[in-house]
Scaffold this motif. Structure first.
Motif, PDB file in Angstrom:
ATOM      1  N   ARG A  17       0.804  -1.136   0.028  1.00 33.61           N
ATOM      2  CA  ARG A  17      -0.004  -0.141   0.005  1.00 33.61           C
ATOM      3  C   ARG A  17       0.818   1.225   0.108  1.00 33.61           C
ATOM      4  O   ARG A  17       0.756   2.226  -0.774  1.00 33.61           O
ATOM      5  CB  ARG A  17      -0.925  -0.145   1.340  1.00 33.61           C
ATOM      6  N   TYR A  18       1.845   1.236   0.849  1.00 33.19           N
ATOM      7  CA  TYR A  18       2.771   2.342   0.983  1.00 33.19           C
ATOM      8  C   TYR A  18       3.572   2.506  -0.468  1.00 33.19           C
ATOM      9  O   TYR A  18       3.744   3.932  -0.809  1.00 33.19           O
ATOM     10  CB  TYR A  18       3.967   2.038   1.990  1.00 33.19           C
ATOM     11  N   GLU A  19       3.769   1.568  -1.256  1.00 27.23           N
ATOM     12  CA  GLU A  19       4.465   1.791  -2.435  1.00 27.23           C
ATOM     13  C   GLU A  19       3.564   2.214  -3.443  1.00 27.23           C
ATOM     14  O   GLU A  19       3.851   3.203  -4.343  1.00 27.23           O
ATOM     15  CB  GLU A  19       5.065   0.371  -2.902  1.00 27.23           C
ATOM     16  N   ILE A  20       2.463   1.727  -3.551  1.00 33.25           N
ATOM     17  CA  ILE A  20       1.264   2.079  -4.598  1.00 33.25           C
ATOM     18  C   ILE A  20       0.987   3.784  -4.292  1.00 33.25           C
ATOM     19  O   ILE A  20       0.797   4.464  -5.218  1.00 33.25           O
ATOM     20  CB  ILE A  20       0.003   1.511  -4.301  1.00 33.25           C
ATOM     21  N   LEU A  21       0.932   4.226  -3.168  1.00 35.19           N
ATOM     22  CA  LEU A  21       0.523   5.596  -2.833  1.00 35.19           C
ATOM     23  C   LEU A  21       1.766   6.607  -2.993  1.00 35.19           C
ATOM     24  O   LEU A  21       1.733   7.800  -2.888  1.00 35.19           O
ATOM     25  CB  LEU A  21       0.313   5.856  -1.336  1.00 35.19           C
ATOM     26  N   GLY A  22       2.917   5.926  -3.420  1.00 37.92           N
ATOM     27  CA  GLY A  22       4.226   6.810  -3.622  1.00 37.92           C
ATOM     28  C   GLY A  22       4.942   7.104  -2.595  1.00 37.92           C
ATOM     29  O   GLY A  22       5.927   8.149  -2.399  1.00 37.92           O
TER      30      GLY A  22
END
Length: 637
Positions: free
Chosen positions: A130-135
């Motif tokens: 999730r952290y990666e997807i949100l940038g």
């Protein structure tokens, strides 16, 4: 995006606006205009859902994100510029805290085969994705890029926000709005306290913004440069046209002239019909014809002319007593704030009757010198105030000195003396505070109304020298024109700090430019100053893009040719890098979207993670190339 239907808002039993409807679509850049107190800021608060509706409804698209820039910004003390900017990423920051908790728990546990440990590993995987997807791995770099674009230097990033002026704090808030990727921007007086450099940046950003924007501003040039639609709130109604401000005014005038002409022709027709009715009514043979004409008259839709609120304040600055020839003399005046030296060895003489403008970027010392002259700041050096000089001072934040728990009338009475207390109501009336208005509490007034009250209060004190720091902030356009006329007629001495070119034109006879701790004098008005600086407009001056003075010996043609050739090459390379950055950002955003929509199917693609990480690394490399090329091009310029 937003659909406003039959919206009504009332205060104290009176409607601010009643049954108004309009729609906001992507690409709309709306200038919301009207007199002070017409309800502009209230409208923005309603659209931002910070204020309940009295009547009507607002329909919004699903998951729409609205960013609201208020007139007054409250920052939590103790945060640095970077920490405050990171508030734009609330979900990412929450995920970072979750990751810290999970990693700490994993480090402390040794029951590697237990269900609890296994669940922590699952949670770590989910939160990381999730952290990666949100940038999450890019947001810090994005933040620094935006702050640098807004004029901050890297050494400013770790300074506390409370050490910056209002204009710089506004830039931080603008950075947060940009980083949030909002669909709708609501901007309440965004140019107040901003210097021209940041206004130019904001104009460029808003022109490229694909969502909807609603702007409350009294800066005519800003509205004309940004907006493609104007909504005016006047006497409880709205007038909505797809035109920027100046074109809107022309169009509204044409429409009113057409309405007046049509109304005049209709009145003639009505009078003629009424005469026929009276004539036929007396004859029994014509009675049916008379009834037919009466029905026709009843069904006729009467043409109405748009009402306009043309009331303006009546302002005049009287001179108390005649001062000596020299109003103020400064020698070797210096001022520092900690290690930062704002003014250094300033020499300045202000003569009776002169009208002077202080111009320059924020933080260059204009307000500081004004405060030194009126005795509000200590300093090093010598300041001598002339014989019989009585100073009147209008501070940039003058309205903040008003007590919100007092009424308008009490504010004035408390500031009055025996000689002018009887004139308080007359003065308030000339500033458009009439009847029951004087019993309103200051805390319910709009920013423009507070500024008008501050101006009225200032008239209760005698003065022959007027020092005004950004007096047009919050004032509507008609009030600005009235203030300018009053200052032109003022027979005393004027010192004016302003970024508003329209306001300054024809108002002063000398200009002092503040830069790098010093001042430079130009004996003429603002247009003369611009001509001397060989600038196209005032904005270029404040941006600092001044042309270098021509040297006695011209560069050789060969040198010019090589320089231009190198500039062209760098610009081409920069353009290519920017296109590749834009393409990569779009590709990464599309992948992020696919991950959100169908995570399993997306990661099942061959070499997905290698390609995804590769694109991110390419983007970081391109950003470094962009910064290097930009620096080389600036050095050549």
């Amino acid at each position: 995006m937003l659909n406003i239907h039959n919206l009504s808002v009332a205060f104290g039993g009176e409607y601010l606006f009643e049954e108004i409807s309009f729609r906001l679509n992507g690409g709309d850049r709306v200038g919301l205009i009207g007199k002070n107190g017409a309800g502009k800021s209230t409208m923005l608060k309603i659209l931002a859902k910070e204020m309940p509706l009295d009547e009507g409804a607002i329909a919004t698209e699903k998951n729409i994100k609205i960013g609201f820039l208020k007139q007054d910004i409250d920052f939590e003390e103790g945060r640095t510029v970077l920490e405050e900017s990171y508030q734009a990423f609330s979900e990412i920051k929450d995920l970072e805290e979750q990751l810290d908790r999970i990693n700490t728990a994993l480090a402390e546990r040794t029951d590697y085969e237990s269900d609890g440990y296994h669940q922590l590993m699952v949670d770590l995987n989910d939160v990381t994705h999730r952290y990666e997807i949100l940038g999450g791995y890019n947001y810090q770099g994005d933040t620094e890029k935006v702050l640098l674009g807004l004029g901050f230097k890297r050494e400013d990033f770790n300074k506390l926000t409370d050490t910056f002026s209002g204009g710089w704090r506004m830039r931080i808030e603008l950075a947060k709005l940009l980083l949030q990727s909002n669909d709708v921007l609501l901007l309440d007086e965004p140019t107040n306290h901003l210097d021209i450099e940041s206004i130019i940046w904001l104009e460029q950003f808003l022109r490229n913004f694909t969502g909807a924007v609603v702007i409350v501003s009294h800066d005519k040039m800003f509205l004309d440069n940004v907006t493609n639609r104007t909504i005016e709130i006047s006497l409880g109604r709205i007038y909505d046209y797809s035109k920027p401000y100046s074109e809107f005014l022309v169009h509204r005038k044409e429409i009113k002239e057409q309405q007046l002409s049509a109304q005049k022709n209709q009145e003639k027709q009505i009078q003629q019909t009424e005469r026929l009715i009276e004539k036929f009514r007396a004859k029994s043979s014509k009675a049916s014809m008379a009834q037919s004409l009466i029905k026709k008259l009843d069904k006729m839709e009467r043409i109405e002319v748009d009402e306009e609120d043309n009331s303006v304040m009546n302002l005049r600055f009287p001179v108390s007593v005649n001062p000596g020839k020299v109003v103020a003399e400064l020698q070797e005046v210096s001022k520092s704030y900690g290690p930062k030296k704002v003014l250094e060895s300033i020499d300045l003489m202000v003569e009776r009757g002169s009208k002077t403008a202080f111009v320059g970027q924020n933080g260059q010392g204009k307000t500081t010198l004004a405060k030194i002259m009126v005795g509000e700041l200590d300093y090093k050096g010598h300041l001598k105030i002339g014989h019989n000089v009585q100073l009147g001072y209008f501070a940039q934040n003058q309205a903040e000195y008003l007590d919100g728990n007092k009424t308008i009338l009490d504010t004035m009475i408390d500031a009055a003396n025996e000689s002018n207390r009887s004139k308080v109501r007359d003065i308030l009336g000339s500033f458009l505070f009439r009847g029951d208005d004087v019993d309103k509490y200051v805390k319910v007034l709009s920013g423009g109304e507070r500024n008008r009250l501050a101006l009225a209060k200032m008239l209760l004190q005698p003065f022959n020298v007027l020092v005004m720091d950004e007096p047009t902030n919050h004032l509507d356009i008609k009030s600005k024109n009235v203030l300018k006329q009053a200052l032109q007629n003022f027979e005393g001495t004027l010192i004016l700090v302003s970024h508003d070119r329209d306001f300054l034109q024809g108002l002063t006879d000398r200009v002092y430019e503040f830069k790098d701790g010093g001042i430079k004098e130009y004996l003429g008005d603002i247009d003369f100053y611009l001509e001397q600086r060989k600038m196209d407009d005032f904005r270029s001056v404040e941006k600092g893009d001044q042309k270098k003075e021509e040297k006695p010996q011209e560069k050789s043609k060969e040198s010019d040719y090589h320089t231009q050739k190198k500039q062209k090459s760098l610009k081409n390379k920069l353009s290519g890098v920017e296109k590749r950055i834009s393409q990569l950002e779009k590709e990464i955003a599309d992948i992020d979207h696919d991950l959100l929509m169908d995570y399993d199917a997306t990661i099942a693609k061959p070499d997905f993670f290698d390609k995804y990480e590769g694109k991110k690394k390419d983007l970081e490399s391109l950003m470094e190339d962009w910064e290097s090329l930009s620096h080389d091009l600036e050095a050549l310029d």
